[in-house]
Design a protein around this motif. Structure first.
Motif, short mmCIF file in Angstrom:
data_model
loop_
_atom_site.label_atom_id
_atom_site.label_comp_id
_atom_site.label_asym_id
_atom_site.label_seq_id
_atom_site.Cartn_x
_atom_site.Cartn_y
_atom_site.Cartn_z
N LEU A 100 0.83 -1.21 0.00
CA LEU A 100 0.00 0.00 0.00
C LEU A 100 0.86 1.26 0.00
CD1 LEU A 100 -2.88 -0.97 2.45
CD2 LEU A 100 -3.01 -0.70 -0.02
N ALA A 101 1.94 1.24 0.75
CA ALA A 101 2.85 2.39 0.77
C ALA A 101 3.51 2.57 -0.59
CB ALA A 101 3.90 2.21 1.86
N ALA A 102 3.92 1.49 -1.22
CA ALA A 102 4.55 1.57 -2.54
C ALA A 102 3.54 2.00 -3.60
CB ALA A 102 5.17 0.23 -2.91
N PHE A 103 2.29 1.57 -3.46
CA PHE A 103 1.26 1.91 -4.43
C PHE A 103 1.04 3.41 -4.50
CE2 PHE A 103 -3.27 2.31 -5.66
CZ PHE A 103 -3.18 1.73 -6.91
N ILE A 135 1.64 5.75 -7.91
CA ILE A 135 0.62 6.64 -8.47
C ILE A 135 1.19 8.04 -8.63
CG2 ILE A 135 -1.62 7.73 -8.03
CD1 ILE A 135 -1.81 4.82 -8.88
N ARG A 136 1.92 8.54 -7.64
CA ARG A 136 2.53 9.86 -7.73
C ARG A 136 3.52 9.95 -8.88
NH1 ARG A 136 5.16 10.42 -2.77
NH2 ARG A 136 3.48 9.33 -1.75
N LEU A 137 4.34 8.92 -9.03
CA LEU A 137 5.34 8.92 -10.10
C LEU A 137 4.69 8.84 -11.48
CD1 LEU A 137 8.10 6.65 -8.55
CD2 LEU A 137 8.21 9.11 -8.94
N ARG A 138 3.61 8.09 -11.60
CA ARG A 138 2.90 8.02 -12.89
C ARG A 138 2.32 9.37 -13.26
NH1 ARG A 138 -0.22 2.32 -13.78
NH2 ARG A 138 1.61 1.01 -13.53
N ARG A 139 1.76 10.08 -12.29
CA ARG A 139 1.24 11.42 -12.56
C ARG A 139 2.36 12.35 -13.03
NH1 ARG A 139 -2.75 12.34 -7.39
NH2 ARG A 139 -4.36 10.89 -8.07
#
Length: 80
Positions: A38-41, A45-49
């Motif tokens: 969950l922490a990595a997820f 998401i932030r890096l994909r944005r």
């Protein structure tokens, strides 16, 4: 099976859970792995944005390619 001895895990308010040590270790390992995912997820998401924003910026800069390169990129002052 090793570590099959029953152990008691005591909680607040008098609650307890009695189970084999191997089962308790497995449960807490799985719970820790889930929290780690969950922490990595959230980071993924932030890096994909950020990647989407950078791709948009790259496309915007490529459309300005009609201008001479001297106007787009300033040459280093210490270049010969």
């Amino acid at each position: 099976m090793h570590n099959a001895e029953p152990v008691v895990l005591k909680f607040f308010l008098g609650y307890f859970w009695q189970a084999p040590l191997a089962l308790l270790l497995l449960v807490f390992f799985v719970v820790g792995a889930v929290f780690g995912l969950l922490a990595a997820f959230s980071k993924i998401i932030r890096l994909r944005r950020e990647v989407v924003g950078l791709k948009k910026e790259l496309r915007a800069r490529q459309t300005v390619a009609d201008f001479p390169p001297d106007l787009l990129v300033e040459q280093p002052r210490d270049a010969l």
